[in-house]
Design a protein around this motif. Structure first.
Motif, mmCIF file in Angstrom:
data_model
loop_
_atom_site.group_PDB
_atom_site.id
_atom_site.type_symbol
_atom_site.label_atom_id
_atom_site.label_comp_id
_atom_site.label_asym_id
_atom_site.label_seq_id
_atom_site.Cartn_x
_atom_site.Cartn_y
_atom_site.Cartn_z
ATOM 1 N N CYS A 13 0.834 -1.216 0.000
ATOM 2 C CA CYS A 13 0.000 0.000 0.000
ATOM 3 C C CYS A 13 0.860 1.253 0.000
ATOM 4 N N LEU A 14 1.836 1.272 0.884
ATOM 5 C CA LEU A 14 2.685 2.457 1.040
ATOM 6 C C LEU A 14 3.582 2.681 -0.168
ATOM 7 N N LYS A 15 3.773 1.648 -0.975
ATOM 8 C CA LYS A 15 4.614 1.758 -2.160
ATOM 9 C C LYS A 15 3.810 1.881 -3.445
ATOM 10 N N GLY A 16 2.554 2.270 -3.321
ATOM 11 C CA GLY A 16 1.809 2.683 -4.508
ATOM 12 C C GLY A 16 0.915 1.650 -5.152
ATOM 13 N N ALA A 17 0.660 0.506 -4.514
ATOM 14 C CA ALA A 17 -0.239 -0.483 -5.099
ATOM 15 C C ALA A 17 -1.643 0.095 -5.260
ATOM 16 N N ALA A 18 -2.305 -0.259 -6.347
ATOM 17 C CA ALA A 18 -3.664 0.216 -6.581
ATOM 18 C C ALA A 18 -4.677 -0.572 -5.765
ATOM 19 N N VAL A 19 -4.420 -1.867 -5.610
ATOM 20 C CA VAL A 19 -5.337 -2.766 -4.907
ATOM 21 C C VAL A 19 -4.504 -3.668 -4.002
ATOM 22 N N VAL A 20 -4.894 -3.779 -2.738
ATOM 23 C CA VAL A 20 -4.297 -4.775 -1.853
ATOM 24 C C VAL A 20 -5.429 -5.473 -1.114
ATOM 25 N N HIS A 21 -5.509 -6.775 -1.311
ATOM 26 C CA HIS A 21 -6.507 -7.583 -0.622
ATOM 27 C C HIS A 21 -5.812 -8.479 0.388
ATOM 28 N N PHE A 22 -6.402 -8.588 1.562
ATOM 29 C CA PHE A 22 -5.821 -9.325 2.674
ATOM 30 C C PHE A 22 -6.693 -10.537 2.965
ATOM 31 N N GLN A 23 -6.046 -11.702 3.163
ATOM 32 C CA GLN A 23 -6.783 -12.924 3.491
ATOM 33 C C GLN A 23 -6.222 -13.572 4.737
ATOM 34 N N ASP A 24 -7.122 -14.035 5.592
ATOM 35 C CA ASP A 24 -6.723 -14.851 6.726
ATOM 36 C C ASP A 24 -7.769 -15.937 6.928
ATOM 37 N N PHE A 25 -7.344 -17.040 7.491
ATOM 38 C CA PHE A 25 -8.248 -18.167 7.742
ATOM 39 C C PHE A 25 -9.414 -17.747 8.626
ATOM 40 N N ASN A 26 -9.127 -16.949 9.639
ATOM 41 C CA ASN A 26 -10.140 -16.566 10.629
ATOM 42 C C ASN A 26 -10.671 -15.163 10.385
ATOM 43 N N SER A 27 -11.987 -15.033 10.295
ATOM 44 C CA SER A 27 -12.578 -13.699 10.182
ATOM 45 C C SER A 27 -12.308 -12.888 11.444
ATOM 46 N N GLU A 28 -12.193 -13.567 12.595
ATOM 47 C CA GLU A 28 -11.914 -12.858 13.850
ATOM 48 C C GLU A 28 -10.563 -12.139 13.803
ATOM 49 N N VAL A 29 -9.579 -12.757 13.141
ATOM 50 C CA VAL A 29 -8.265 -12.115 12.996
ATOM 51 C C VAL A 29 -8.398 -10.828 12.192
ATOM 52 N N LEU A 30 -9.168 -10.879 11.116
ATOM 53 C CA LEU A 30 -9.370 -9.679 10.299
ATOM 54 C C LEU A 30 -10.085 -8.590 11.093
ATOM 55 N N GLN A 31 -11.122 -8.976 11.829
ATOM 56 C CA GLN A 31 -11.929 -7.992 12.555
ATOM 57 C C GLN A 31 -11.197 -7.392 13.746
ATOM 58 N N CYS A 32 -10.405 -8.207 14.422
ATOM 59 C CA CYS A 32 -9.765 -7.755 15.663
ATOM 60 C C CYS A 32 -8.371 -7.179 15.436
ATOM 61 N N LEU A 33 -7.706 -7.576 14.347
ATOM 62 C CA LEU A 33 -6.308 -7.195 14.173
ATOM 63 C C LEU A 33 -6.004 -6.592 12.810
ATOM 64 N N THR A 34 -6.284 -7.331 11.721
ATOM 65 C CA THR A 34 -5.829 -6.887 10.407
ATOM 66 C C THR A 34 -6.426 -5.542 10.008
ATOM 67 N N ILE A 35 -7.738 -5.429 10.092
ATOM 68 C CA ILE A 35 -8.391 -4.194 9.636
ATOM 69 C C ILE A 35 -7.910 -2.982 10.428
ATOM 70 N N PRO A 36 -7.914 -3.022 11.762
ATOM 71 C CA PRO A 36 -7.380 -1.858 12.479
ATOM 72 C C PRO A 36 -5.891 -1.645 12.245
ATOM 73 N N ASN A 37 -5.142 -2.720 12.026
ATOM 74 C CA ASN A 37 -3.700 -2.578 11.811
ATOM 75 C C ASN A 37 -3.405 -1.916 10.472
ATOM 76 N N VAL A 38 -4.139 -2.305 9.428
ATOM 77 C CA VAL A 38 -3.985 -1.657 8.125
ATOM 78 C C VAL A 38 -4.356 -0.181 8.226
ATOM 79 N N ALA A 39 -5.449 0.109 8.913
ATOM 80 C CA ALA A 39 -5.911 1.494 9.036
ATOM 81 C C ALA A 39 -4.900 2.368 9.766
ATOM 82 N N VAL A 40 -4.342 1.869 10.871
ATOM 83 C CA VAL A 40 -3.411 2.688 11.641
ATOM 84 C C VAL A 40 -2.099 2.894 10.880
#
Length: 307
Positions: free
Chosen positions: A137-164
């Protein structure tokens, strides 16, 4: 969650199956009778968990100061912080050292002129914290999609971590930096690799999708697939490889994989995965980096190109 905030970044990087399998995992027995995988679905950025306590601290890697979140596995999954339970929780709340190896390698590839994320579509598999995807993202990608086995990981960690990370790095970037403003499309997907291609927006899931895609539209697939510490489970390797073949843009898509050479006690590792790749014959592979610091199993970063 651990309350001690004085840990260094080095102390907070976990080693996945280093020299001995962690006692109590029951990994091999669990793989023989795994529960049904969770459904594959998109997790919206607005679906951040309100209950899990998320804290953040800096980590320096790849010429950048990135930020890694800390979330308790006890709080999210009712598991001790050292647990990894195949089929239920795949370690996504921990920052594995392969993620940092991958970012360091990507940064080196960019500096040497062998890699550019500008305007590209990127998929990070088994993302956890999502730091390699954040780097894209920081190096200019147009699209970055993130995948994890657990939706809980995305909701509790990945999404806020990407945002911050995007917020803090946007504030620190000068207006004339090469990467420009960070306006990457970020989306989040959870579920098992066997069916994931059906929900990814950059992938044609069937022949009808391919026929109906306008000729002048963006080509199907991702220009880059990034993954770190994803090849420890032998049983998951075939689905992972099939997913890569379905998701990667042809003919110029590239995969960057960071992993330990061997995951002792469970049989997986970069070499086991590469044996599968070589047998299929669709990709050429090259070793980009090797990390042998004497404190853990040899770690590697590989690049896969379609032949």
């Amino acid at each position: 969650m651990e309350s001690n905030q004085s840990h260094t970044a080095k102390e907070e990087i976990f080693r996945l199956f280093d020299e001995k399998p962690t006692s109590g995992l029951g990994f091999l027995d669990a793989e023989r009778s795994l529960p049904p995988p969770p459904p594959c679905l998109e997790v919206l950025a607005s679906e951040v968990s309100p209950s899990a306590k998320y804290t953040v601290e800096p980590v320096s890697v790849g010429g950048l100061t990135l930020f890694k979140g800390r979330v308790s596995t006890q709080e999210v999954f009712e598991l001790a912080n050292s647990d990894l339970v195949p089929g239920k929780y795949e370690g996504g709340l921990k920052l594995w050292e392969g993620s940092l190896d991958l970012i360091t390698t990507l940064n080196s590839e960019m500096q040497d002129g062998r890699l550019s994320f500008t305007g590209k579509r990127v998929l990070e598999l088994g993302c956890g914290h999502g730091l390699p995807g954040v780097f894209a993202c920081l190096k200019g990608a147009a699209v970055v999609h993130f995948q994890d086995f657990n939706s809980e990981v995305l909701q509790c960690l990945t999404i806020p971590n990407v945002a911050v990370n995007i917020k803090k790095n946007s504030q620190s970037l000068a207006p004339d930096v090469e990467e420009g403003p960070i306006n990457t499309e970020t989306r989040f997907f959870s579920g098992d690799w066997g069916e994931l291609h059906r929900v990814l927006s950059c992938v044609c899931s069937n022949e009808y999708d391919i026929r109906s895609r306008p000729q002048l539209d963006q080509p199907a697939g991702y220009d880059f697939i990034l993954m770190a510490e994803t090849v420890y489970s032998i049983s998951a390797l075939p689905n992972l490889y099939k997913l890569i073949k379905k998701c990667l843009s042809k003919p110029h898509g590239v995969v960057y994989m960071a992993a330990k050479k061997y995951y002792f006690g469970v049989g997986g590792g970069s070499r086991r995965f590469l044996a599968l790749v070589e047998k299929d014959g669709a990709f050429a592979s090259s070793l980009v980096a090797e990390v042998a610091d004497g404190s853990s199993n040899v770690r590697e970063v590989w690049k896969l190109n379609l032949k």
